[in-house]
Design an enzyme around this catalytic site. Structure first.
Site, PDB file in Angstrom:
ATOM      1  N   HIS A  72      37.261   4.002  43.007  1.00 10.23           N
ATOM      2  CA  HIS A  72      36.148   4.123  43.794  1.00 10.23           C
ATOM      3  C   HIS A  72      36.330   5.351  45.057  1.00 10.23           C
ATOM      4  O   HIS A  72      37.290   5.597  45.302  1.00 10.23           O
ATOM      5  CB  HIS A  72      36.176   2.954  44.820  1.00 10.23           C
ATOM      6  CG  HIS A  72      35.463   1.714  44.122  1.00 10.23           C
ATOM      7  ND1 HIS A  72      34.107   1.081  44.432  1.00 10.23           N
ATOM      8  CD2 HIS A  72      35.851   0.928  43.282  1.00 10.23           C
ATOM      9  CE1 HIS A  72      33.987  -0.200  43.629  1.00 10.23           C
ATOM     10  NE2 HIS A  72      34.994  -0.047  42.945  1.00 10.23           N
ATOM     11  N   TYR A 201      28.702  -1.985  52.695  1.00  9.82           N
ATOM     12  CA  TYR A 201      29.425  -2.615  54.132  1.00  9.82           C
ATOM     13  C   TYR A 201      27.589  -2.567  54.736  1.00  9.82           C
ATOM     14  O   TYR A 201      27.214  -1.569  55.014  1.00  9.82           O
ATOM     15  CB  TYR A 201      30.073  -1.715  54.736  1.00  9.82           C
ATOM     16  CG  TYR A 201      31.586  -1.807  54.335  1.00  9.82           C
ATOM     17  CD1 TYR A 201      32.451  -2.618  55.055  1.00  9.82           C
ATOM     18  CD2 TYR A 201      32.058  -1.090  53.174  1.00  9.82           C
ATOM     19  CE1 TYR A 201      33.797  -2.877  54.683  1.00  9.82           C
ATOM     20  CE2 TYR A 201      33.462  -1.207  52.766  1.00  9.82           C
ATOM     21  CZ  TYR A 201      34.414  -2.161  53.447  1.00  9.82           C
ATOM     22  OH  TYR A 201      35.373  -2.091  53.022  1.00  9.82           O
ATOM     23  N   PRO A 293      39.695  -7.800  57.806  1.00  7.78           N
ATOM     24  CA  PRO A 293      39.772  -7.214  56.616  1.00  7.78           C
ATOM     25  C   PRO A 293      38.660  -6.278  56.410  1.00  7.78           C
ATOM     26  O   PRO A 293      38.579  -5.419  55.436  1.00  7.78           O
ATOM     27  CB  PRO A 293      39.287  -8.398  55.688  1.00  7.78           C
ATOM     28  CG  PRO A 293      38.621  -9.454  56.664  1.00  7.78           C
ATOM     29  CD  PRO A 293      39.219  -9.348  57.857  1.00  7.78           C
ATOM     30  N   LYS A 297      42.884  -2.866  55.041  1.00 11.91           N
ATOM     31  CA  LYS A 297      44.243  -2.399  55.302  1.00 11.91           C
ATOM     32  C   LYS A 297      45.336  -3.369  55.102  1.00 11.91           C
ATOM     33  O   LYS A 297      46.420  -2.921  55.232  1.00 11.91           O
ATOM     34  CB  LYS A 297      44.330  -1.864  56.787  1.00 11.91           C
ATOM     35  CG  LYS A 297      43.336  -0.827  56.872  1.00 11.91           C
ATOM     36  CD  LYS A 297      43.931   0.562  56.380  1.00 11.91           C
ATOM     37  CE  LYS A 297      42.759   1.349  55.889  1.00 11.91           C
ATOM     38  NZ  LYS A 297      43.121   2.134  54.476  1.00 11.91           N
ATOM     39  N   TYR A 385      40.106   5.341  55.627  1.00 15.04           N
ATOM     40  CA  TYR A 385      39.881   4.115  54.773  1.00 15.04           C
ATOM     41  C   TYR A 385      40.690   4.635  53.228  1.00 15.04           C
ATOM     42  O   TYR A 385      41.126   3.535  52.801  1.00 15.04           O
ATOM     43  CB  TYR A 385      38.097   4.304  54.253  1.00 15.04           C
ATOM     44  CG  TYR A 385      37.935   3.114  53.257  1.00 15.04           C
ATOM     45  CD1 TYR A 385      37.183   2.221  54.167  1.00 15.04           C
ATOM     46  CD2 TYR A 385      38.190   2.800  52.208  1.00 15.04           C
ATOM     47  CE1 TYR A 385      36.777   0.656  53.390  1.00 15.04           C
ATOM     48  CE2 TYR A 385      37.593   1.510  51.468  1.00 15.04           C
ATOM     49  CZ  TYR A 385      36.900   0.715  52.182  1.00 15.04           C
ATOM     50  OH  TYR A 385      36.688  -0.620  51.427  1.00 15.04           O
TER      51      TYR A 385
END
Length: 390
Positions: A72, A201, A293, A297, A385
């Site tokens: 991704h 998200y 979550p 991480k 990220y």
């Protein structure tokens, strides 16, 4: 029984540590209270940073990952009904993440451990680390009705948040920091194609939603929910209907629904224990820290912990130096707290924090609007990220 390192816990942290130590020629035994099938039956997220992938490659378990993982290069952020792209490659100079389930990581590490002939003791009951403040620690447990002891040089506590390792440290020798969030995640796993090529998200007035995936045929979805909710009160149809309400129009039109393979509710918390060492006991992974979550991480922090710890133990045995062991906690915690900050920030920005706090709602929307229009803000999110350096 004697070994150099006893590892308590055979989740990804313990298994990866065991393989790294074996790679460095350090003898180790893993002690686990559950059985293999129970561990492999746990459903967990699987967004892997490049540093974690490199560690798996180092111990020879990267082949299936590279065949099956989904690479991704960004995420989608949705708010105010519109979807926006955060491009990791552009923001970080080409870095990406790999989506590969934690169960698959665990399976690969278990298989590698078995192939190397390394010992894992399952069904170990009443596990107790003893003598951790002296020079000769012992791990005792009961197996098939008889007590077994293992003499060792050091103990690695990789047995999770509820494990015995952290609990055996005197309360006067450890400090804990915690933030418990007033909501949880209702998750559903289904054999349906992902709704989009990247994770979505979503910040919505009804609450947060996340569209994730395990493969191109298996998807994982999450809804922010009250801690008072019960899984049995949510039918599959109710879940899909609520998810549709929170998605942007494009995702809503692309959503493929189906029967759930698993549904669960997970509370969210941030937690850190300091220090991550007491005498000859070292904590790693969830035994030392928990992150919500939202920032993906948890598994990656466990990987960086065991990287630091394995390097320190290699230095101890190969170079007769305790410097790495003495600095382990400080080194690991520096990265842990950065990940805690990022996970808290993502959680606070995307979740409905209060039903009647209009001020907080406007701040969230302003921050999201700034984020998508600021190169600096986008870069900061992307760098965190995809993972800060080990």
């Amino acid at each position: 029984m004697r070994t150099q390192i006893v590892i308590i816990g055979s989740g990804p942290a313990g298994l990866l540590l065991g393989q790294l130590l074996h790679h460095y020629g350090i003898d180790n035994i893993i002690v686990e209270r559950q059985d293999r099938d129970y561990i492999l039956g746990r459903i967990r997220a699987g967004v892997l940073e490049q540093g974690t992938v490199k560690l798996l490659e180092q111990v020879g378990v990267g082949q299936r990952l590279h065949r099956e993982a989904l690479i991704h290069s960004g995420i989608y952020l949705t708010f105010a009904g519109q979807r926006h792209t955060i491009d990791f490659k552009v923001a970080t100079g080409g870095r990406t993440v790999a989506v590969y389930g934690q169960t698959e990581v665990t399976q690969d590490l278990m298989d590698a451990r078995a192939a190397a002939g390394l010992r894992t003791i399952y069904h170990a009951k009443d596990v107790k680390p003893n003598g951790i403040d002296g020079a000769s620690p012992i791990v005792s447990f009961v197996q098939e009705g008889r007590e077994v002891t293992i003499d060792c040089d050091f103990i690695a506590g990789c047995d999770g948040f509820h494990g015995v390792s952290r609990q055996c440290i005197p309360s006067s020798a450890i400090q804990t920091f915690e933030r418990v969030y007033p909501f949880g995640w209702l998750g559903l796993l289904s054999d349906t194609p992902p709704v989009a090529e990247e994770l979505i998200y979503t910040r919505h007035e009804r609450g947060f939603a996340l569209c994730s995936m395990r493969s191109m045929t298996r998807s994982r979805y999450y809804l922010q929910c009250s801690l008072d909710e019960r899984v049995e009160d949510w039918s599959d149809a109710q879940f899909w209907d609520e998810l549709r309400c929170r998605l942007d129009p494009e995702a809503r039109d692309s959503l493929v629904t189906g029967p759930s393979l698993e549904k669960s509710i997970a509370p969210l918390r941030s937690f850190v224990a300091e220090p991550m060492r007491f005498g000859r006991l070292f904590l790693a992974g969830d035994a030392a820290h928990i992150v919500p979550p939202t920032g993906a991480k948890g598994l990656n922090l466990a990987a960086s912990d065991v990287h630091y710890l394995s390097q320190a133990l290699r230095e101890y045995y190969a170079e007769k130096s305790s410097a790495g062991l003495d600095g382990y906690s400080q080194r690991a915690l520096a990265r842990v707290w950065k990940a805690e900050r990022f996970s808290w920030w993502m959680t606070s920005m995307l979740h409905r924090m209060s039903a009647d706090d209009g001020f907080a709602e406007r701040l969230q929307l302003a921050e999201l609007d700034y984020l998508i229009h600021s190169k600096a803000a986008t870069t900061s999110l992307a760098e965190n990220y995809v993972g800060l350096p080990f």
